[in-house]
Motif scaffolding. Structure first.
Motif, mmCIF file in Angstrom:
data_model
loop_
_atom_site.group_PDB
_atom_site.id
_atom_site.type_symbol
_atom_site.label_atom_id
_atom_site.label_comp_id
_atom_site.label_asym_id
_atom_site.label_seq_id
_atom_site.Cartn_x
_atom_site.Cartn_y
_atom_site.Cartn_z
ATOM 1 N N TYR A 164 53.825 59.821 31.366
ATOM 2 C CA TYR A 164 53.717 58.376 31.545
ATOM 3 C C TYR A 164 52.513 57.956 32.390
ATOM 4 C CZ TYR A 164 58.379 58.316 29.625
ATOM 5 O OH TYR A 164 59.455 58.476 28.787
ATOM 6 N N TRP A 165 52.071 56.724 32.106
ATOM 7 C CA TRP A 165 50.965 56.098 32.824
ATOM 8 C C TRP A 165 51.411 54.718 33.297
ATOM 9 C CZ3 TRP A 165 46.315 58.659 33.380
ATOM 10 C CH2 TRP A 165 46.144 59.808 32.597
ATOM 11 N N ALA A 166 50.968 54.350 34.497
ATOM 12 C CA ALA A 166 51.295 53.037 35.057
ATOM 13 C C ALA A 166 50.086 52.528 35.823
ATOM 14 C CB ALA A 166 52.505 53.140 35.981
ATOM 15 N N ILE A 167 50.104 51.251 36.152
ATOM 16 C CA ILE A 167 49.009 50.675 36.921
ATOM 17 C C ILE A 167 48.972 51.343 38.290
ATOM 18 C CG2 ILE A 167 50.271 48.737 37.952
ATOM 19 C CD1 ILE A 167 46.697 48.660 36.486
ATOM 20 N N GLY A 168 47.785 51.480 38.833
ATOM 21 C CA GLY A 168 47.609 52.080 40.148
ATOM 22 C C GLY A 168 47.667 51.035 41.248
ATOM 23 N N ASP A 169 46.951 51.291 42.309
ATOM 24 C CA ASP A 169 46.908 50.400 43.465
ATOM 25 C C ASP A 169 46.326 49.046 43.047
ATOM 26 O OD1 ASP A 169 46.944 49.755 46.331
ATOM 27 O OD2 ASP A 169 44.761 49.857 46.138
ATOM 28 N N LEU A 170 47.105 47.986 43.195
ATOM 29 C CA LEU A 170 46.669 46.659 42.748
ATOM 30 C C LEU A 170 45.447 46.159 43.518
ATOM 31 C CD1 LEU A 170 50.047 44.863 42.009
ATOM 32 C CD2 LEU A 170 48.367 45.731 40.382
ATOM 33 N N GLU A 171 45.307 46.563 44.774
ATOM 34 C CA GLU A 171 44.119 46.160 45.531
ATOM 35 C C GLU A 171 42.870 46.827 44.959
ATOM 36 O OE1 GLU A 171 42.449 46.269 50.067
ATOM 37 O OE2 GLU A 171 44.598 45.953 49.761
ATOM 38 N N ALA A 172 42.978 48.091 44.579
ATOM 39 C CA ALA A 172 41.851 48.785 43.951
ATOM 40 C C ALA A 172 41.511 48.143 42.608
ATOM 41 C CB ALA A 172 42.177 50.270 43.769
ATOM 42 N N VAL A 173 42.533 47.742 41.862
ATOM 43 C CA VAL A 173 42.319 47.071 40.576
ATOM 44 C C VAL A 173 41.605 45.752 40.806
ATOM 45 C CG1 VAL A 173 43.474 45.977 38.612
ATOM 46 C CG2 VAL A 173 44.264 48.202 39.434
ATOM 47 N N ARG A 174 42.068 44.989 41.784
ATOM 48 C CA ARG A 174 41.432 43.697 42.096
ATOM 49 C C ARG A 174 39.979 43.891 42.489
ATOM 50 N NH1 ARG A 174 40.741 40.855 47.213
ATOM 51 N NH2 ARG A 174 41.143 42.967 47.837
ATOM 52 N N ASP A 175 39.710 44.865 43.355
ATOM 53 C CA ASP A 175 38.336 45.134 43.783
ATOM 54 C C ASP A 175 37.454 45.517 42.598
ATOM 55 O OD1 ASP A 175 39.120 44.594 46.377
ATOM 56 O OD2 ASP A 175 39.183 46.705 46.997
ATOM 57 N N ALA A 176 37.985 46.331 41.695
ATOM 58 C CA ALA A 176 37.219 46.740 40.512
ATOM 59 C C ALA A 176 36.927 45.541 39.621
ATOM 60 C CB ALA A 176 37.975 47.820 39.736
ATOM 61 N N MET A 177 37.888 44.652 39.475
ATOM 62 C CA MET A 177 37.686 43.468 38.633
ATOM 63 C C MET A 177 36.675 42.511 39.262
ATOM 64 S SD MET A 177 39.247 43.989 35.958
ATOM 65 C CE MET A 177 40.055 45.512 35.631
ATOM 66 N N VAL A 178 36.726 42.359 40.575
ATOM 67 C CA VAL A 178 35.746 41.509 41.261
ATOM 68 C C VAL A 178 34.348 42.085 41.068
ATOM 69 C CG1 VAL A 178 34.941 40.758 43.544
ATOM 70 C CG2 VAL A 178 37.354 40.530 42.926
ATOM 71 N N PHE A 179 34.210 43.395 41.243
ATOM 72 C CA PHE A 179 32.912 44.037 41.056
ATOM 73 C C PHE A 179 32.426 43.854 39.620
ATOM 74 C CE2 PHE A 179 30.335 47.609 39.684
ATOM 75 C CZ PHE A 179 29.301 47.551 40.606
ATOM 76 N N SER A 180 33.318 44.058 38.654
ATOM 77 C CA SER A 180 32.956 43.915 37.249
ATOM 78 C C SER A 180 32.516 42.494 36.937
ATOM 79 C CB SER A 180 34.148 44.307 36.370
ATOM 80 O OG SER A 180 33.849 44.127 35.017
ATOM 81 N N SER A 181 33.231 41.511 37.466
ATOM 82 C CA SER A 181 32.869 40.108 37.247
ATOM 83 C C SER A 181 31.516 39.786 37.866
ATOM 84 C CB SER A 181 33.929 39.181 37.842
ATOM 85 O OG SER A 181 35.135 39.324 37.167
ATOM 86 N N ALA A 182 31.276 40.288 39.080
ATOM 87 C CA ALA A 182 29.994 40.044 39.751
ATOM 88 C C ALA A 182 28.852 40.688 38.977
ATOM 89 C CB ALA A 182 30.042 40.575 41.179
ATOM 90 N N ALA A 183 29.066 41.896 38.501
ATOM 91 C CA ALA A 183 28.033 42.590 37.729
ATOM 92 C C ALA A 183 27.742 41.845 36.425
ATOM 93 C CB ALA A 183 28.460 44.031 37.443
ATOM 94 N N ALA A 184 28.787 41.352 35.771
ATOM 95 C CA ALA A 184 28.598 40.604 34.525
ATOM 96 C C ALA A 184 27.832 39.308 34.781
ATOM 97 C CB ALA A 184 29.948 40.305 33.882
ATOM 98 N N LEU A 185 28.154 38.626 35.878
ATOM 99 C CA LEU A 185 27.444 37.395 36.229
ATOM 100 C C LEU A 185 25.974 37.676 36.503
ATOM 101 C CD1 LEU A 185 27.416 34.371 36.927
ATOM 102 C CD2 LEU A 185 28.012 35.021 39.262
ATOM 103 N N LEU A 186 25.697 38.744 37.238
ATOM 104 C CA LEU A 186 24.305 39.107 37.510
ATOM 105 C C LEU A 186 23.566 39.480 36.232
ATOM 106 C CD1 LEU A 186 24.733 41.113 40.816
ATOM 107 C CD2 LEU A 186 23.590 38.903 40.531
#
Length: 116
Positions: free
Chosen positions: A70-92
């Motif tokens: 089985y697979w499940a979501i990991g640390d939600l704070e790490a997920v949030r940080d990754a999404m923020v980074f991804s959004s910032a990179a996409a904006l740039l």
């Protein structure tokens, strides 16, 4: 797979979600459950041959957890940080253009030749 009306209203058909983004989004939306890889592949429309490499990379980054089979979501704070980074990179990328690895290599080579 249906989407929420909020997602529909903000949907940008020019933006293509990566396999990793689809997997993370699915697992966040279903964070109270754990799934087999094949179930995740089916729910996210990720090719069955691609799902394990995607999940393994996400696990290395702490974004998903794994207990065979089985697979499940990991640390939600790490997920949030990754999404923020991804959004910032996409904006740039959108505002100043995406980075080119070849340009970085050429620049580093010219710096090496300019040094005394």
């Amino acid at each position: 797979m249906p989407i929420s009306i909020d997602e529909f209203d903000t949907h940008d058909p020019t933006h293509r979600e990566t396999n990793a983004q689809r997997v993370v989004r699915f697992l966040v939306e279903n964070r109270d459950k754990a799934y087999k890889a094949v179930e995740i592949a089916e729910a996210t429309n990720v090719d069955r041959n691609s799902i394990h490499p995607v999940l393994n990379r996400l696990e290395e980054r702490g974004l998903v957890r794994h207990r065979e089979p089985y697979w499940a979501i990991g640390d939600l704070e790490a997920v949030r940080d990754a999404m923020v980074f991804s959004s910032a990179a996409a904006l740039l990328d959108e505002t100043v253009g995406s980075e080119s690895r070849a340009e970085w290599l050429r620049a580093s080579e010219s710096e090496d030749t300019e040094r005394p």
